[in-house]
Motif scaffolding. Sequence first.
Motif, PDB file in Angstrom:
ATOM      1  N   LYS A   1      28.520 -11.651  -0.297  1.00  0.00           N
ATOM      2  CA  LYS A   1      27.441 -12.417  -0.736  1.00  0.00           C
ATOM      3  C   LYS A   1      27.032 -12.164  -2.213  1.00  0.00           C
ATOM      4  CE  LYS A   1      25.181 -12.915   3.945  1.00  0.00           C
ATOM      5  NZ  LYS A   1      23.863 -12.651   4.463  1.00  0.00           N
ATOM      6  N   ASN A   2      27.886 -11.335  -2.781  1.00  0.00           N
ATOM      7  CA  ASN A   2      27.542 -10.630  -4.370  1.00  0.00           C
ATOM      8  C   ASN A   2      25.941 -10.422  -4.380  1.00  0.00           C
ATOM      9  OD1 ASN A   2      30.108 -11.312  -5.308  1.00  0.00           O
ATOM     10  ND2 ASN A   2      29.842 -13.358  -5.460  1.00  0.00           N
ATOM     11  N   THR A   3      25.529  -9.726  -3.430  1.00  0.00           N
ATOM     12  CA  THR A   3      24.070  -9.284  -3.256  1.00  0.00           C
ATOM     13  C   THR A   3      23.946  -7.827  -3.058  1.00  0.00           C
ATOM     14  OG1 THR A   3      23.495 -11.441  -2.484  1.00  0.00           O
ATOM     15  CG2 THR A   3      21.735  -9.521  -2.139  1.00  0.00           C
ATOM     16  N   VAL A   4      23.014  -7.426  -3.845  1.00  0.00           N
ATOM     17  CA  VAL A   4      22.640  -5.819  -4.046  1.00  0.00           C
ATOM     18  C   VAL A   4      21.380  -5.713  -3.501  1.00  0.00           C
ATOM     19  CG1 VAL A   4      22.248  -5.471  -6.292  1.00  0.00           C
ATOM     20  CG2 VAL A   4      22.778  -3.458  -5.074  1.00  0.00           C
ATOM     21  N   TYR A   5      21.147  -4.680  -2.480  1.00  0.00           N
ATOM     22  CA  TYR A   5      19.646  -4.487  -2.157  1.00  0.00           C
ATOM     23  C   TYR A   5      19.161  -3.063  -2.398  1.00  0.00           C
ATOM     24  CZ  TYR A   5      21.590  -8.394   0.999  1.00  0.00           C
ATOM     25  OH  TYR A   5      22.024  -9.559   1.397  1.00  0.00           O
ATOM     26  N   LEU A   6      17.884  -3.108  -2.473  1.00  0.00           N
ATOM     27  CA  LEU A   6      17.116  -1.719  -2.590  1.00  0.00           C
ATOM     28  C   LEU A   6      16.132  -1.627  -1.691  1.00  0.00           C
ATOM     29  CD1 LEU A   6      17.056   0.747  -4.373  1.00  0.00           C
ATOM     30  CD2 LEU A   6      15.312  -0.115  -5.726  1.00  0.00           C
ATOM     31  N   GLN A   7      16.513  -0.729  -0.741  1.00  0.00           N
ATOM     32  CA  GLN A   7      15.272  -0.644   0.452  1.00  0.00           C
ATOM     33  C   GLN A   7      14.413   0.631  -0.215  1.00  0.00           C
ATOM     34  OE1 GLN A   7      14.504  -2.229   3.317  1.00  0.00           O
ATOM     35  NE2 GLN A   7      12.896  -0.944   3.451  1.00  0.00           N
TER      36      GLN A   7
ATOM     37  N   TYR B   1      24.877  -7.571 -17.460  1.00  0.00           N
ATOM     38  CA  TYR B   1      23.822  -8.360 -17.557  1.00  0.00           C
ATOM     39  C   TYR B   1      22.502  -7.707 -16.676  1.00  0.00           C
ATOM     40  CZ  TYR B   1      27.459 -11.955 -18.428  1.00  0.00           C
ATOM     41  OH  TYR B   1      28.423 -12.641 -19.108  1.00  0.00           O
ATOM     42  N   TRP B   2      21.196  -8.336 -17.232  1.00  0.00           N
ATOM     43  CA  TRP B   2      20.201  -7.909 -16.294  1.00  0.00           C
ATOM     44  C   TRP B   2      19.604  -9.149 -15.710  1.00  0.00           C
ATOM     45  CZ3 TRP B   2      18.637  -2.677 -16.518  1.00  0.00           C
ATOM     46  CH2 TRP B   2      18.993  -1.915 -17.215  1.00  0.00           C
ATOM     47  N   GLY B   3      18.757  -8.881 -14.745  1.00  0.00           N
ATOM     48  CA  GLY B   3      17.926  -9.897 -14.102  1.00  0.00           C
ATOM     49  C   GLY B   3      16.650  -9.981 -14.814  1.00  0.00           C
ATOM     50  N   GLN B   4      15.942 -10.816 -14.524  1.00  0.00           N
ATOM     51  CA  GLN B   4      14.476 -10.967 -14.953  1.00  0.00           C
ATOM     52  C   GLN B   4      13.431  -9.942 -14.608  1.00  0.00           C
ATOM     53  OE1 GLN B   4      15.686 -12.751 -12.293  1.00  0.00           O
ATOM     54  NE2 GLN B   4      13.839 -12.788 -10.994  1.00  0.00           N
TER      55      GLN B   4
ATOM     56  N   GLN C   1       0.928  -1.147  -0.052  1.00  0.00           N
ATOM     57  CA  GLN C   1       0.079  -0.017  -0.013  1.00  0.00           C
ATOM     58  C   GLN C   1       0.908   1.201  -0.190  1.00  0.00           C
ATOM     59  OE1 GLN C   1      -2.671  -0.425   3.393  1.00  0.00           O
ATOM     60  NE2 GLN C   1      -4.274  -1.294   2.227  1.00  0.00           N
ATOM     61  N   THR C   2       0.230   2.300  -0.356  1.00  0.00           N
ATOM     62  CA  THR C   2       1.118   3.488  -0.442  1.00  0.00           C
ATOM     63  C   THR C   2       1.552   4.019   0.849  1.00  0.00           C
ATOM     64  OG1 THR C   2      -0.335   4.659  -2.046  1.00  0.00           O
ATOM     65  CG2 THR C   2       0.740   6.230  -0.670  1.00  0.00           C
ATOM     66  N   GLY C   3       2.833   4.317   1.129  1.00  0.00           N
ATOM     67  CA  GLY C   3       3.345   4.518   2.108  1.00  0.00           C
ATOM     68  C   GLY C   3       4.254   3.335   2.904  1.00  0.00           C
ATOM     69  N   GLY C   4       4.095   2.087   2.203  1.00  0.00           N
ATOM     70  CA  GLY C   4       4.719   1.088   2.757  1.00  0.00           C
ATOM     71  C   GLY C   4       6.126   0.815   2.269  1.00  0.00           C
ATOM     72  N   SER C   5       6.721  -0.142   2.750  1.00  0.00           N
ATOM     73  CA  SER C   5       8.074  -0.330   2.283  1.00  0.00           C
ATOM     74  C   SER C   5       8.114  -1.828   1.679  1.00  0.00           C
ATOM     75  CB  SER C   5       8.998  -0.168   3.405  1.00  0.00           C
ATOM     76  OG  SER C   5       8.918   0.957   4.152  1.00  0.00           O
ATOM     77  N   LEU C   6       9.407  -1.962   0.917  1.00  0.00           N
ATOM     78  CA  LEU C   6       9.779  -2.971   0.380  1.00  0.00           C
ATOM     79  C   LEU C   6      11.240  -3.116   0.474  1.00  0.00           C
ATOM     80  CD1 LEU C   6       7.257  -3.957  -2.739  1.00  0.00           C
ATOM     81  CD2 LEU C   6       7.483  -5.188  -0.449  1.00  0.00           C
ATOM     82  N   ARG C   7      11.711  -4.504   0.047  1.00  0.00           N
ATOM     83  CA  ARG C   7      13.244  -4.447   0.194  1.00  0.00           C
ATOM     84  C   ARG C   7      13.526  -5.448  -0.976  1.00  0.00           C
ATOM     85  NH1 ARG C   7      17.599  -7.670   3.777  1.00  0.00           N
ATOM     86  NH2 ARG C   7      19.474  -6.248   3.351  1.00  0.00           N
ATOM     87  N   LEU C   8      14.323  -5.120  -2.085  1.00  0.00           N
ATOM     88  CA  LEU C   8      14.408  -5.836  -3.194  1.00  0.00           C
ATOM     89  C   LEU C   8      15.712  -6.402  -2.937  1.00  0.00           C
ATOM     90  CD1 LEU C   8      13.249  -3.869  -6.311  1.00  0.00           C
ATOM     91  CD2 LEU C   8      11.924  -5.639  -4.743  1.00  0.00           C
ATOM     92  N   SER C   9      15.980  -7.554  -3.469  1.00  0.00           N
ATOM     93  CA  SER C   9      17.412  -8.180  -3.353  1.00  0.00           C
ATOM     94  C   SER C   9      17.669  -8.912  -4.537  1.00  0.00           C
ATOM     95  CB  SER C   9      17.628  -9.342  -2.279  1.00  0.00           C
ATOM     96  OG  SER C   9      17.013  -8.987  -1.184  1.00  0.00           O
ATOM     97  N   CYS C  10      18.997  -8.794  -4.967  1.00  0.00           N
ATOM     98  CA  CYS C  10      19.549  -9.104  -6.444  1.00  0.00           C
ATOM     99  C   CYS C  10      21.035 -10.045  -5.932  1.00  0.00           C
ATOM    100  CB  CYS C  10      19.815  -8.219  -7.373  1.00  0.00           C
ATOM    101  SG  CYS C  10      20.424  -8.680  -8.668  1.00  0.00           S
ATOM    102  N   LYS C  11      20.834 -11.201  -6.032  1.00  0.00           N
ATOM    103  CA  LYS C  11      22.080 -11.947  -6.087  1.00  0.00           C
ATOM    104  C   LYS C  11      22.698 -12.449  -7.124  1.00  0.00           C
ATOM    105  CE  LYS C  11      23.908 -16.244  -3.630  1.00  0.00           C
ATOM    106  NZ  LYS C  11      25.237 -15.351  -3.112  1.00  0.00           N
TER     107      LYS C  11
END
Length: 114
Positions: free
Chosen positions: A75-81, A103-106, A13-23
């Motif tokens: 961990k070869n991982t990038v995050y987006l908070q 390279y691009w992820g899916q 919902q609007t105002g909420g949060s998500l965290r994306l990970s890419c390994k």
Amino acid sequence: QVQLVESGGGLVQTGGSLRLSCKASGRIASFASMGWYRQAPGNKRELVASISSNDIPVYGDSAEGRFTISRDSAKNTVYLQMNRLKPEDTAVYYCRYSADVVYWGQGAQVTVTS
């Protein structure tokens, strides 16, 4: 070859949060930068944020101080908070790895409801 696996997308919902990970896996270059781009229907793909191999971030206008990129090199991982999400943040978010090749992820769908 480098493989990128994204996770963490979803519906919020609007105002909420998500965290994306890419390994990243495969032949990882120590000097590689990684980042997040997004593409909404009918729009061009745009930079959200990227981070260099020495952890220097660059943010696109869309980040607006609400998003934070980070990486765990071990961990070869990038995050987006992503905080204070808005409906206009709805898009497919793509992880990008850039060294001598790109390279691009899916892609991970992020949907923000009003």
